[in-house]
Structures are given as structure tokens and as C-alpha cells.
Scaffold this active site. Structure first.
Site, PDB file in Angstrom:
ATOM      1  N   GLU A 118       4.318  -6.484   0.789  1.00 37.53           N
ATOM      2  CA  GLU A 118       3.723  -6.570  -0.537  1.00 37.53           C
ATOM      3  C   GLU A 118       3.629  -5.475  -1.477  1.00 37.53           C
ATOM      4  O   GLU A 118       2.447  -5.086  -1.778  1.00 37.53           O
ATOM      5  CB  GLU A 118       2.497  -7.283  -0.219  1.00 37.53           C
ATOM      6  CG  GLU A 118       2.212  -8.511   0.565  1.00 37.53           C
ATOM      7  CD  GLU A 118       0.885  -8.788   1.104  1.00 37.53           C
ATOM      8  OE1 GLU A 118      -0.022  -8.311   0.881  1.00 37.53           O
ATOM      9  OE2 GLU A 118       0.668  -9.942   1.748  1.00 37.53           O
ATOM     10  N   GLY A 159       3.291  -3.499  -4.715  1.00 33.18           N
ATOM     11  CA  GLY A 159       2.604  -3.951  -5.851  1.00 33.18           C
ATOM     12  C   GLY A 159       2.667  -2.743  -6.832  1.00 33.18           C
ATOM     13  O   GLY A 159       3.304  -2.371  -7.592  1.00 33.18           O
ATOM     14  N   ARG A 160       1.781  -1.679  -6.679  1.00 31.31           N
ATOM     15  CA  ARG A 160       1.945  -0.191  -6.960  1.00 31.31           C
ATOM     16  C   ARG A 160       3.241   0.298  -7.218  1.00 31.31           C
ATOM     17  O   ARG A 160       3.537   0.994  -8.018  1.00 31.31           O
ATOM     18  CB  ARG A 160       0.816   0.523  -6.564  1.00 31.31           C
ATOM     19  CG  ARG A 160       0.602   1.948  -7.059  1.00 31.31           C
ATOM     20  CD  ARG A 160       0.203   2.880  -6.193  1.00 31.31           C
ATOM     21  NE  ARG A 160      -1.056   2.353  -5.183  1.00 31.31           N
ATOM     22  CZ  ARG A 160      -2.390   2.625  -5.291  1.00 31.31           C
ATOM     23  NH1 ARG A 160      -2.565   3.421  -6.551  1.00 31.31           N
ATOM     24  NH2 ARG A 160      -3.090   2.175  -4.648  1.00 31.31           N
ATOM     25  N   GLY A 207       0.766  -1.017   0.076  1.00 30.17           N
ATOM     26  CA  GLY A 207      -0.006   0.096  -0.068  1.00 30.17           C
ATOM     27  C   GLY A 207       0.762   1.282  -0.095  1.00 30.17           C
ATOM     28  O   GLY A 207       0.341   2.526   0.091  1.00 30.17           O
ATOM     29  N   ARG A 256      -9.824   4.508 -12.287  1.00 29.74           N
ATOM     30  CA  ARG A 256      -9.346   5.041 -10.814  1.00 29.74           C
ATOM     31  C   ARG A 256      -9.944   6.520 -10.668  1.00 29.74           C
ATOM     32  O   ARG A 256     -10.158   6.907  -9.593  1.00 29.74           O
ATOM     33  CB  ARG A 256      -7.886   5.194 -10.795  1.00 29.74           C
ATOM     34  CG  ARG A 256      -7.399   3.646 -10.746  1.00 29.74           C
ATOM     35  CD  ARG A 256      -5.856   3.475 -10.281  1.00 29.74           C
ATOM     36  NE  ARG A 256      -5.725   3.910  -9.044  1.00 29.74           N
ATOM     37  CZ  ARG A 256      -5.225   5.007  -8.793  1.00 29.74           C
ATOM     38  NH1 ARG A 256      -4.696   6.073  -9.508  1.00 29.74           N
ATOM     39  NH2 ARG A 256      -5.093   5.360  -7.378  1.00 29.74           N
ATOM     40  N   CYS A 297     -20.237   6.835 -22.492  1.00 29.69           N
ATOM     41  CA  CYS A 297     -21.521   7.655 -22.260  1.00 29.69           C
ATOM     42  C   CYS A 297     -21.600   7.489 -20.730  1.00 29.69           C
ATOM     43  O   CYS A 297     -22.809   7.290 -19.919  1.00 29.69           O
ATOM     44  CB  CYS A 297     -22.545   6.714 -22.757  1.00 29.69           C
ATOM     45  SG  CYS A 297     -22.715   6.425 -24.482  1.00 29.69           S
ATOM     46  N   TYR A 331      -3.133  -1.020 -11.613  1.00 30.06           N
ATOM     47  CA  TYR A 331      -4.612  -0.935 -11.457  1.00 30.06           C
ATOM     48  C   TYR A 331      -5.439  -0.275 -12.638  1.00 30.06           C
ATOM     49  O   TYR A 331      -6.478   0.130 -12.589  1.00 30.06           O
ATOM     50  CB  TYR A 331      -4.857  -0.034 -10.067  1.00 30.06           C
ATOM     51  CG  TYR A 331      -4.614  -0.964  -8.906  1.00 30.06           C
ATOM     52  CD1 TYR A 331      -4.816  -2.036  -8.768  1.00 30.06           C
ATOM     53  CD2 TYR A 331      -3.386  -0.366  -8.137  1.00 30.06           C
ATOM     54  CE1 TYR A 331      -4.462  -2.800  -7.493  1.00 30.06           C
ATOM     55  CE2 TYR A 331      -2.979  -1.287  -7.166  1.00 30.06           C
ATOM     56  CZ  TYR A 331      -3.571  -2.279  -6.876  1.00 30.06           C
ATOM     57  OH  TYR A 331      -2.887  -2.908  -5.623  1.00 30.06           O
TER      58      TYR A 331
END
Length: 464
Positions: free
Chosen positions: A321, A323-324, A279, A361, A392, A422
């Protein structure tokens, strides 16, 4: 203060009042090194290059929208985390939910990281890429019997259990196969990270984990320790996403250490692993100040060491962990400008050939992004703009407030930075748009990792 110069600390997702528009940057061609991939550069004619490949060539060969990954940058960031934690008794798991393809899984394994997956599909990709099952961890708040069975049968290294139902379910699956499975209990510590409501994951009122405050975590430990087929090796905690400091981790670690002491006192069992989750944030706009992996490692290890010493506990093996933090900065999305609509006295709406189907996002979290004209140079005055998609939905916005050159025209290419995490993983076929290709660039060459979807792909599943 400019919207592009946020102070250190948490950022808010509110839209600036119209009477206070963001201040134009001094140079629309500048590439902030904190935001863009490490190989990003401007050619002599102003064209953006990534990995030594020009965006015009990429768009011509692969089409737009297009996800572009700087492979060398991805590998370097993975290595940075491995080296930062490498001298300690620690594991680094790449969080596959951020971005996972077979090539990405191989990069992760080749750079010495383990891999975290949270569904049967992600597990299938990891196995197809040749990642050793023992190096894989399985997450998820509602793992099916089929997902647990596959994980047990292939021998994943650990399963993070998230509920009483899952403890019972995994016990039955393991017993039926005569296996013993290493598990961690996901603990909700009550720490609320300073982030968006939808990505804060450690306060009590949400779907993840077993709360310390209610006694659910303690009961989960009891049930797991009582199982003949589950081996409780440790605890897991994840406090949220896009976090820019370690203060929340410090509070969570203190509570986890207290809980480890209680577990030891009740059961005489010193748990040997503590996973602090991921995170940690990245720079999406100038002014975001992410922490370096070495700083993160020193702080997190120091926090746990101090808390364990104060409680008389042995130091557990730590896991993190990211990731991002690995995938995010390595990715750029290319779009072609389609229409430009000037709303007099307010802003210019720049519509591109993608939108919320390739990057949800902004609509989902109010995320901020950096975007530049990528296919050429321009010395015209900047125009306050909003980069929007072709779906739309009035909420189909990619970048809410930015400045683009006043001579922007249809056919120009624009690039949105820090889209490696993401975006591909959350892409959809809304309005039946085909999902973009994923291309890796390195040393002046490009190759397809995930091909662009076609109309045939969209129709193949529609059997009615």
C-alpha cells in the site's frame, strides 16, 4: 555532519543545539533529484519550474500558498510500483490517505493500481472518480455502520477489519443486505518500526489492529471464519511510516507466516492473501535514501516466499500500500515571503503566508523539509533561517533549520519540496485561513484539481 547529509538509516527529529548550527550547503540553487519532482528545474534567471511551468506564473494565476503536483511524476511512480510487483501474484493499492482528489483517484486507476480508502469521505471521492468498487479496499479502526453499509452496498473488494466490535458490526450489515464480504484481519505483529512514535503502528500499545501476542488476532480469525457473511481471505499488517529499510517487514513476515501456520493447523484453511501495508519512506532532505520500488518488491516477495517455504505454506497473494512513496515527491508547496525578522546571533525568522494549516507535519512529527528561494536567483551569502507560518502558535514552524539567501525580501517566493503527501489531506482552517488550491502541472500547462477556498466557503457552514 551536515543536517543536510543524514547517514543511511533512521533519522531523529531533535532540534540541533544552537552552538552547532547546520553547515550551509555549497549551492543554494541546487535541486536534489531525490527530493524534488522529476520535472523540477531552474530557468536561466534562476526561477524554479515544475512540469515546464514557472512558479511565478503559478503564484500569479492561482495564488499562494499553493500545492503543485507534477502529474507525470505521480503517474510514473505509480507505474514503477505496478511494474515492480507486476510479474508476481501481487496487488498494489495506492493509500488514498496520503493524497486523494478525484483526479488523483483517476490517475491511480488509469495506471493500473487499486485504491485503499479509510473513511466514507475517501470512498465517496473514489466512487465519484469512477474507480470500480471491486478495486477499492476499506481501512479504518472505527468504521461506522454507515461507512460499512455504503462499502457493502457498492461492493468494495475488501474490508480490513480492526476489532471484535467491527467484526460483529460488519456481520450485521452484510446479513441485513444478504451479502458476503471479503475481509482481512489487521494483525498487530509487535514489530516497532524505527520511526516517530505517532506513525509506528505495529507495536501492541496503540489503537490499530488485533495483537498476535494476546491471542486477539487468533480469536478474530475464529470469529470471522464462523460468520456466514464474512469471507476471511487473508491477513493485513502495517508496521509504521517513513521507513527506509525492509528489516522490520522481515520480522513481521516471519511472525505472520508462523500465524498462518497456526491458522491452517487449527482450521485447515490456507489464507490466500497477505497485505504487508505501506509506510516506505521518501527523501525529504539530502541524505535520505529511499529504496527503489524494484528493490522493495524483490525483498518483500523474497521474505514472504522464504517464510512460507520454511513453514510448508502455499505462497499467498501479496498486497502492498504505497501512498507517500508515490504522492510525496511529486508535490511542492509555494509560499510568498511576508516578513523577515533577524534574531541577532541566532537566525532569521522568515514568515510566509501559510503555515501549520497547510502543513502540520513539522509541528506534529518534527518533520524535516527542504526549501529554496524559487522566484529568482541570488548569489548572496546564505543566512541560517527558520521558515515559519502566520498562525498564533510558536510551534507554527514549516522548516526548522535551513539556509536561505541573505538578500531574501518580502514578496519573494519560496518552495518547500516533498509536500505531496499528508499536507493537503491534513490541512485545516486554523485561524480561519482558507485552504490552498491543488494544481497539477504537466507539459508546460497547469490545471486546477481542487480550487482555493474562499471566505464564502468558510462562512457557508457557519449557520449560527
Amino acid at each position: 555532519m551536515s543536517r543536510y547529509a543524514h547517514p543511511a538509516g533512521p533519522r531523529h527529529a531533535d532540534v540541533l543545539p544552537e552552538e552547532h548550527p547546520p553547515i550551509p550547503p555549497h549551492d543554494l540553487t541546487e535541486l536534489d533529484a531525490d527530493v524534488w519532482p522529476r520535472s523540477a528545474a531552474r530557468a536561466a534567471d534562476g526561477e524554479l519550474t515544475i512540469g515546464g511551468v514557472g512558479v511565478t506564473e503559478l503564484a500569479r494565476e492561482y495564488g499562494t500558498p499553493l500545492y503543485v503536483l507534477d502529474e507525470a511524476d505521480f503517474r510514473a511512480r505509480a507505474r514503477d510500483y505496478r511494474l515492480a510487483f507486476g510479474d508476481a501474484d501481487a496487488d498494489v493499492y495506492y493509500a488514498g490517505k496520503a493524497l486523494l482528489t478525484k483526479a488523483v483517484a483517476r490517475w491511480v486507476h488509469e495506471e493500473g493500481l487499486k485504491l485503499d480508502v479509510c473513511s466514507g469521505g475517501e470512498l465517496a471521492v473514489a466512487l465519484a472518480a469512477g474507480v470500480p468498487p471491486q478495486s477499492i479496499g476499506l481501512h479504518g479502526n472505527n468504521k461506522s455502520v454507515a461507512e460499512l453499509a455504503r462499502a457493502v452496498e457498492v461492493g468494495v473488494g475488501r474490508v480490513i477489519v480492526d476489532s471484535f466490535d467491527e467484526i460483529d458490526r460488519l456481520e450485521r450489515v452484510a446479513a441485513d443486505r444478504g451479502r458476503v464480504v471479503d475481509v482481512l484481519v489487521r494483525v498487530t505483529t509487535g514489530v516497532e518500526a524505527h520511526t516517530h512514535e505517532f506513525v509506528a503502528t505495529a507495536h501492541d500499545d496503540q489503537k490499530f489492529g488485533l495483537a498476535l501476542s494476546s491471542g486477539a488476532a487468533a480469536e478474530a480469525v475464529r470469529r470471522t471464519l464462523a460468520s456466514a457473511h464474512l469471507d476471511l481471505v487473508g491477513l493485513h499488517s502495517h508496521i509504521g511510516s517513513q521507513i527506509f529499510d525492509t528489516a522490520g517487514f522481515e520480522v513481521a513476515a516471519r511472525r505472520l507466516a508462523e500465524f498462518l501456520t497456526e491458522v491452517h493447523a487449527e482450521h485447515g484453511t490456507p489464507l490466500r492473501e497477505l497485505d504487508l501495508g505501506g509506510g516506505l519512506g521518501i527523501a525529504y532532505v539530502t541524505g535520505d535514501r529511499p529504496l527503489e520500488p524494484k528493490v522493495i518488491a524483490d525483498r518483500l516477495l523474497g521474505i514472504v516466499r522464504r517464510e512460507c517455504e520454511s513453514h510448508g505454506l502455499p505462497m499467498p497473494r501479496i498486497a502492498v500500500e504505497p501512498g507517500r512513496a508515490i504522492a510525496g515527491p511529486c508535490g511542492v508547496t509555494l509560499y510568498e515571503v511576508g516578513t523577515i525578522k533577524d534574531v541577532e546571533g541566532i537566525r532569521s525568522y522568515v514568515s510566509v503566508d501559510g503555515g501549520m494549516s497547510d502543513n502540520i507535519r513539522t509541528a506534529l512529527y518534527g518533520a524535516d523539509y527542504t526549501c529554496v528561494l524559487a522566484s529568482r536567483a541570488s548569489d548572496t551569502e546564505p543566512t541560517l533561517s527558520r521558515l515559519v507560518g502566520k498562525h498564533c502558535e510558536s510551534g507554527d514552524v514549516l522548516v526548522r533549520d535551513l539556509y536561505l539567501p541573505g538578500d531574501l525580501r518580502p514578496g519573494d517566493l519560496v518552495a518547500v519540496a516533498a509536500t505531496g503527501a499528508y499536507c493537503h489531506s491534513m490541512a485545516s482552517n486554523y485561524n480561519h485561513l482558507a485552504r490552498p488550491a491543488v494544481v497539477a502541472v504537466r507539459d508546460g500547462a497547469a490545471r486546477t484539481l481542487v480550487r482555493r477556498e474562499t471566505e464564502d466557503d468558510l462562512l457557508r457552514r457557519d449557520v449560527g
